[in-house]
Design an enzyme around this catalytic site. Sequence first.
Site, short mmCIF file in Angstrom:
data_model
loop_
_atom_site.label_atom_id
_atom_site.label_comp_id
_atom_site.label_asym_id
_atom_site.label_seq_id
_atom_site.Cartn_x
_atom_site.Cartn_y
_atom_site.Cartn_z
N TYR A 145 1.10 0.98 1.72
CA TYR A 145 2.19 0.28 2.41
C TYR A 145 3.29 -0.02 1.41
O TYR A 145 3.01 -0.52 0.31
CB TYR A 145 1.66 -1.02 3.02
CG TYR A 145 2.73 -1.87 3.69
CD1 TYR A 145 3.36 -1.44 4.86
CD2 TYR A 145 3.11 -3.10 3.16
CE1 TYR A 145 4.32 -2.21 5.48
CE2 TYR A 145 4.07 -3.88 3.78
CZ TYR A 145 4.68 -3.44 4.94
OH TYR A 145 5.63 -4.22 5.54
N ASP A 240 4.50 1.48 -6.82
CA ASP A 240 4.81 0.28 -6.05
C ASP A 240 3.84 -0.81 -6.51
O ASP A 240 2.68 -0.83 -6.10
CB ASP A 240 4.67 0.56 -4.56
CG ASP A 240 4.96 -0.67 -3.72
OD1 ASP A 240 5.11 -1.76 -4.30
OD2 ASP A 240 5.03 -0.53 -2.48
N LYS A 268 6.71 -10.23 -4.71
CA LYS A 268 5.65 -11.23 -4.60
C LYS A 268 5.58 -12.19 -5.80
O LYS A 268 6.39 -13.10 -5.87
CB LYS A 268 4.33 -10.52 -4.28
CG LYS A 268 4.46 -9.83 -2.89
CD LYS A 268 3.18 -9.36 -2.25
CE LYS A 268 3.48 -8.96 -0.81
NZ LYS A 268 3.16 -7.58 -0.44
C1 LIG Z 1 4.20 -6.68 0.36
C2 LIG Z 1 4.42 -5.31 -0.11
C3 LIG Z 1 5.66 -4.66 0.06
C4 LIG Z 1 6.77 -5.25 0.86
O1 LIG Z 1 7.29 -6.41 0.29
P1 LIG Z 1 8.11 -7.43 1.23
O2 LIG Z 1 8.57 -8.47 0.29
O3 LIG Z 1 7.16 -7.89 2.28
O4 LIG Z 1 9.25 -6.64 1.82
C5 LIG Z 1 5.82 -3.41 -0.50
N1 LIG Z 1 4.83 -2.83 -1.20
C6 LIG Z 1 3.64 -3.41 -1.38
C7 LIG Z 1 2.59 -2.73 -2.19
C8 LIG Z 1 3.39 -4.67 -0.84
O5 LIG Z 1 2.18 -5.22 -1.00
#
Ligand SMILES: *Cc1c(COP(=O)(O)O)cnc(C)c1O
Length: 430
Positions: A145, A240, A268
């Site tokens: 994701y 990511d 995060k």
């Molecule tokens: C949470 C998450 C996102 C998206 O971040 P948001 O701040 O919710 O837009 C993208 N990549 C990973 C791996 C995530 O865990």
Amino acid sequence: MVDRNLSSKLYAAAKEVIPGGVNSPVRAFKSVDGDPFFVQRARGCRIWDVDGNEMIDYVGTWGPAILGHAPSAVIDAVHHASKEGLSFGIPNRHEVEIARTIRDYVPSVEKVRMVNSGTEATMTAIRLARGFTGRDKIIKFEGCYHGHVDSLLVAAGSGALTLGKPDSAGVPDDFAKLTITLPFNRPEAVEEVFEKEGDQIAAIILEPFPANAGLIFPKEGYLQFLRDITEKYGTVLIFDEVMTGFRLAKGGVQEKVGITPDLTAMGKVIGGGLPVGAFGGRADIMDHLAPEGPVYQAGTLSGNPLAMTAGITQLKEMERLNGWERLDEIGQVFEDGVRDTLKELGRDLSFNRVGSMFCLFFTEEKIENVDDVKKSDFNAFRKFFWAALDRGVYFAPSQYEAGFISLAHGAEDIARTTEVAREALREALA
Ligand SMILES: *Cc1c(COP(=O)(O)O)cnc(C)c1O
């Protein structure tokens, strides 16, 4: 029976004015067939709902709360910074400080730009990779994701999986066509694509430890393989690390495994609970961004002084408290408790943990990619979730989400959690 009367009333009111009553889909508790609770306040490892129920929290606002909720150092720093102004839209010194900190922490980062969410970070990293290489196609992996970016909402994880809608309505086929989706942990699938059209692939994007389809580990040599093949074909390798960055180690998975991507998406933990994302990497690629280069990206609130202050302070606290090492220790105690419990119950459920992240799968299948996760007993998971919540332990409301331990989870909290988990597992597996 736990009383959640006020939560139910608020949820009913919310549904009238907010689609589905929530501002992010997983919060609606759809995959555990119930209604969400509404939070009153959170402190340390605990949250309290509006009905006064107290819970030990393993969601940690989906990752950012690595020190626990409402750490006084961060609150004081943000309070102090707020007196100078809430937003400037002009360069401020906090932006330089956080950029330097990120560069010092994250091995691959030479230059970095701050944005407001993880979604913005991955979205721009993809655009930048395309602008830099002059190519259009990208490769992503099933179950990874990367936020709700159009071209990345193909076979995505997290809420997209939870809701059983791997593809979103509203994403044109022509966008999706440029996204090649492959199974994780299968080097031969990647090789095949590169042999055919390697010179058209702008980027490979992945969660190096996928954590939005449970928690999955790359096989030995897999990340190095991706590094080698992208280098060979001039493709940009994007990690990511929105979830794993600043959590599994100071410098994320790339520090832990010693593999350097070209670009990294962050979020995060780096926001200390305020809305922050970032992306960074090789200077020659980053310099393709406006105003230096032709790839456009901007943000009215990017580099917001309060958000930067929260992030910097959270990281400084982690360093001061020797946080990453301590989280490894707390995580080990937590894992020992889970494994003992499973043994006692005579059930060999898959349990994955690294540092402060974990996932218990309701299957005995070895987990190598999202297809294995799908073999879980979702009904048992749902029973487990409610049995734990009713006893005051809040785990993520979906089999596809990882759990997070914070520095505020003390020995007694872990012991209590183990006890609750044992009872909840008994009930769920009966
Ligand atoms: C949470 C998450 C996102 C998206 O971040 P948001 O701040 O919710 O837009 C993208 N990549 C990973 C791996 C995530 O865990």
